[in-house]
Design a protein around this motif. Structure first.
Motif, PDB file in Angstrom:
ATOM      1  N   SER A 255       0.840  -1.193   0.000  1.00  0.00           N
ATOM      2  CA  SER A 255       0.000   0.000   0.000  1.00  0.00           C
ATOM      3  C   SER A 255       0.878   1.248   0.000  1.00  0.00           C
ATOM      4  CB  SER A 255      -0.918   0.005   1.225  1.00  0.00           C
ATOM      5  OG  SER A 255      -1.756  -1.141   1.231  1.00  0.00           O
ATOM      6  N   PRO A 256       0.349   2.383  -0.460  1.00  0.00           N
ATOM      7  CA  PRO A 256       1.185   3.583  -0.568  1.00  0.00           C
ATOM      8  C   PRO A 256       1.504   4.259   0.761  1.00  0.00           C
ATOM      9  CG  PRO A 256      -1.055   4.061  -1.282  1.00  0.00           C
ATOM     10  CD  PRO A 256      -0.984   2.586  -1.057  1.00  0.00           C
ATOM     11  N   THR A 257       0.707   3.983   1.813  1.00  0.00           N
ATOM     12  CA  THR A 257       0.957   4.604   3.119  1.00  0.00           C
ATOM     13  C   THR A 257       0.750   3.580   4.231  1.00  0.00           C
ATOM     14  OG1 THR A 257      -1.345   5.293   3.499  1.00  0.00           O
ATOM     15  CG2 THR A 257       0.071   6.812   2.244  1.00  0.00           C
ATOM     16  N   ASN A 258       1.331   3.869   5.395  1.00  0.00           N
ATOM     17  CA  ASN A 258       1.130   3.019   6.560  1.00  0.00           C
ATOM     18  C   ASN A 258      -0.338   2.961   6.954  1.00  0.00           C
ATOM     19  OD1 ASN A 258       3.587   1.855   7.350  1.00  0.00           O
ATOM     20  ND2 ASN A 258       4.287   3.739   8.315  1.00  0.00           N
TER      21      ASN A 258
ATOM     22  N   TYR B 154      -1.614   8.801  -5.219  1.00  0.00           N
ATOM     23  CA  TYR B 154      -0.638   8.200  -4.301  1.00  0.00           C
ATOM     24  C   TYR B 154       0.680   7.831  -4.982  1.00  0.00           C
ATOM     25  CZ  TYR B 154      -4.767   7.719  -1.345  1.00  0.00           C
ATOM     26  OH  TYR B 154      -5.890   7.977  -0.607  1.00  0.00           O
TER      27      TYR B 154
ATOM     28  N   LYS C 108      -3.061   3.278   5.080  1.00  0.00           N
ATOM     29  CA  LYS C 108      -3.814   2.410   4.174  1.00  0.00           C
ATOM     30  C   LYS C 108      -3.513   0.948   4.466  1.00  0.00           C
ATOM     31  CE  LYS C 108      -5.616   5.783   1.737  1.00  0.00           C
ATOM     32  NZ  LYS C 108      -7.038   6.139   1.896  1.00  0.00           N
ATOM     33  N   SER C 109      -2.255   0.642   4.728  1.00  0.00           N
ATOM     34  CA  SER C 109      -1.846  -0.732   5.011  1.00  0.00           C
ATOM     35  C   SER C 109      -2.513  -1.250   6.282  1.00  0.00           C
ATOM     36  CB  SER C 109      -0.324  -0.809   5.139  1.00  0.00           C
ATOM     37  OG  SER C 109       0.105  -2.131   5.376  1.00  0.00           O
TER      38      SER C 109
ATOM     39  N   THR D  57       4.424  -1.103   3.063  1.00  0.00           N
ATOM     40  CA  THR D  57       4.485   0.000   2.108  1.00  0.00           C
ATOM     41  C   THR D  57       5.553  -0.302   1.062  1.00  0.00           C
ATOM     42  OG1 THR D  57       6.115   1.158   3.449  1.00  0.00           O
ATOM     43  CG2 THR D  57       3.794   1.672   3.851  1.00  0.00           C
TER      44      THR D  57
ATOM     45  N   ASP E 198       5.353  -2.295   9.502  1.00  0.00           N
ATOM     46  CA  ASP E 198       5.215  -0.839   9.571  1.00  0.00           C
ATOM     47  C   ASP E 198       6.539  -0.212   9.961  1.00  0.00           C
ATOM     48  OD1 ASP E 198       2.498  -0.885   8.994  1.00  0.00           O
ATOM     49  OD2 ASP E 198       1.982  -1.231  11.094  1.00  0.00           O
TER      50      ASP E 198
ATOM     51  N   LYS F 237       3.862  11.813  -6.900  1.00  0.00           N
ATOM     52  CA  LYS F 237       3.936  12.672  -5.724  1.00  0.00           C
ATOM     53  C   LYS F 237       3.818  14.162  -6.037  1.00  0.00           C
ATOM     54  CE  LYS F 237       4.496   9.255  -2.889  1.00  0.00           C
ATOM     55  NZ  LYS F 237       3.383   8.867  -2.003  1.00  0.00           N
TER      56      LYS F 237
END
Length: 553
Positions: free
Chosen positions: A321-324, A497, A326-327, A476, A346, A500
């Protein structure tokens, strides 16, 4: 074995043999994902008695340690620096957040914030801030951070050249993600030892995070560099044919609009192998689906179930996933569905030091200034804390334990006692436990509810029993480096995402990030967009023949 398989093996061996037969002292090997670096390292190290392998990614160190077991010492750069500096300068310890602590001190004492790690990364030896850092670090005892421990070893070896270690071979992995500081260490080791650098400038992930640059590997690979002989490993044994093709299409798409201008020109070739050919025929396309964000876990769970029906044996899944945030959300919902064998990777390094960090340090050294400084910060006012730090900056300062009030000292020691009791599995009085939770900003009710839910899920055994124990890793893009899996789900695959720049113009870094995520897969990739109205830019660079964008499943 078919002729194409024989030829693939022969062609691949030519590239490996060229490296193994080279008489050059120093070599640089540009090797894409899954092209056999570990096998190359094993062959190079055969018969060596004293070898060193360095990387900076813990997961890569773990994999290499297994693959090179008995052949080489394998360490992270900061782990190696700690070990070597310790041999020459006495016992030292690592506290990853030390630069945050010292920056906070600098804000209080000098009214200025300083990115100390960047000073070390860029070898700004003459910076006026370095001396401040050294002074504060010494006040905090034996501790170093990840960056300054490497810096300290380099400065020591530069001043004591006779102490530079000698190895039969030094192997360096992921060189495209090294910065000026780390390269200084490699150059020092190269004074006495043969060096092999391995990496891929298409996988540079840490340009912003640690001031790394793919230009370092490009420079050493270039014809102008006389110190290193250049090689490539072009044959990918990890990925299926469609993933290799898509990787090349992304690179070609980037080059067509003027990006990747400094890229090393090399091939990335699918390796014809009977087993891999079957997997490629079974998975001829990359799957692309558009799903609302809250429906993504449902889609992943359904696909895992279908994969289980197809495989009828255990397989591995990686969710990128693109961010913590979202994950974590996806992991939480998948666990609710009964998928219990999920490992979440993470990153927490950017969080400020907590009271618990301070108590952990004090459990190892009850008088240490660093532990007391971190712990007491959470128990006094900002004004009181500033006054305390100013006292520690005076000539011949006292230890922090001697500068705080007896009541605050007792408060810290009571919390420390509770921490030790919890850590040792001892019974703790309710009021002590509640106080500990409150001071550490831990919500015991939430923790209890989460634990209860986990037990209920396990007891009720929700979800499909056929997929309950499927090994799943969720992470990520940056934390996916060094990982690979049979099936990879790339979530929130949207320009929002994955590109940038605010104007949505694609950068080289965006391309590197996507290529790393794409090439983690051994068999199949699922691209899941949460934007149901627009097609992602990167998808348009992949030939439509290689994409399954139907609405089925």
């Amino acid at each position: 074995m078919e002729d194409k398989h024989i030829k693939a093996k022969e062609d691949s061996n030519k590239f490996t043999d060229a490296i193994l037969n080279s008489k050059s002292k120093n070599k640089v090997v540009v090797a894409g994902p899954g092209t056999g670096k570990t096998y190359l390292f094993q062959k190079i190290l055969e018969g060596k008695r004293k070898a060193l392998t360095l990387s900076f990614v813990n997961s890569l160190v773990e994999d290499l340690s297994l693959g090179l077991y008995g052949l080489s010492e394998v360490k992270t750069l900061h782990g190696y620096a700690r070990s070597e500096l310790g041999k020459n300068c006495g016992d030292i310890k690592i506290f990853p957040k030390l630069s945050m602590v010292i920056n906070e001190d600098h804000i209080i004492l000098q009214n200025e914030s300083v990115l100390f790690d960047e000073l070390f990364y860029n070898r700004e030896d003459e910076s006026k801030y370095i001396e401040f850092y050294k002074t504060r670090r010494k006040y905090y005892g034996k501790f170093y951070g990840y960056a300054d421990v490497i810096y300290a070893l380099i400065k020591y070896l530069e001043a004591n050249n006779d102490k530079v270690p000698n190895y039969d071979n030094v192997l360096v992995d992921e060189f495209q993600d090294f910065n000026k500081l780390e390269i200084s260490l490699i150059d020092l080791l190269g004074q006495k030892s043969p060096i092999l650098l391995a990496g891929d400038d298409d996988q540079a992930l840490y340009i912003d995070l640690k001031k790394a640059s793919p230009e370092f590997i490009r420079t050493r690979y270039s014809e102008q560099c006389q110190e290193y002989e250049s090689f490539t490993l072009p044959f990918c044994r990890r990925c299926t044919r469609v993933i290799v093709n898509a990787t090349n299409e992304i690179i070609n798409g980037a080059k067509s609009i003027g990006l990747l201008s400094g890229r090393i020109d090399k091939k990335y070739i699918y390796y014809d192998d009977p087993t891999k050919d079957k997997e490629s025929d079974k998975n001829p396309k990359i799957v692309y689906r558009q799903k609302y964000s809250n429906s993504i876990p449902d889609y992943i769970e359904k696909q895992i179930r279908l994969l289980a029906e197809e495989n009828k044996k255990e397989f591995e899944v990686l969710i990128i996933s693109p961010t913590n945030g979202k994950s974590k959300s996806i992991v939480s919902k998948l666990k609710e569905k009964g998928l219990s064998n999920i490992e979440s990777k993470d990153k927490q390094e950017n969080e400020n030091p907590s009271l618990l960090d301070g108590l952990i340090l004090l459990s190892e050294d009850g008088k240490g200034n660093l532990g007391w400084r971190i712990a007491i910060k959470h128990l006094i006012t900002d004004s009181e804390f500033s006054d305390l730090i100013k006292l520690t900056a005076e000539n011949n300062p006292k230890n922090i334990i001697d500068l705080i009030s007896s009541s605050k000292k007792k408060e810290v020691l009571d919390l420390l006692k509770t921490y030790k009791q919890i850590n040792n599995g001892q019974k703790v009085a309710d009021e002590k436990l509640i106080n500990f939770f409150n001071k550490n900003e831990i919500d015991p009710m939430k923790s209890a509810v989460d634990q209860l839910r986990t037990k209920l899920y396990a007891r009720i055994k929700t979800g499909d029993p056929g997929i309950r124990k499927i090994p799943i890793k969720a992470t990520t893009i940056q934390s996916s480096k060094g990982l690979s899996s049979d099936y990879v789900f790339i979530t929130h695959f949207d320009d929002q995402y994955f590109i940038k720049n605010k104007d949505r113009s694609v950068s080289d870094q965006d391309i590197y990030n996507f290529l790393v995520a794409l090439t983690r897969a051994k068999k199949k990739v699922f691209l899941i967009s949460s934007d149901t109205t627009r097609t992602p830019t990167f998808l348009s660079w992949i030939k439509q023949d290689n994409i399954d964008s139907s609405n089925r499943n």
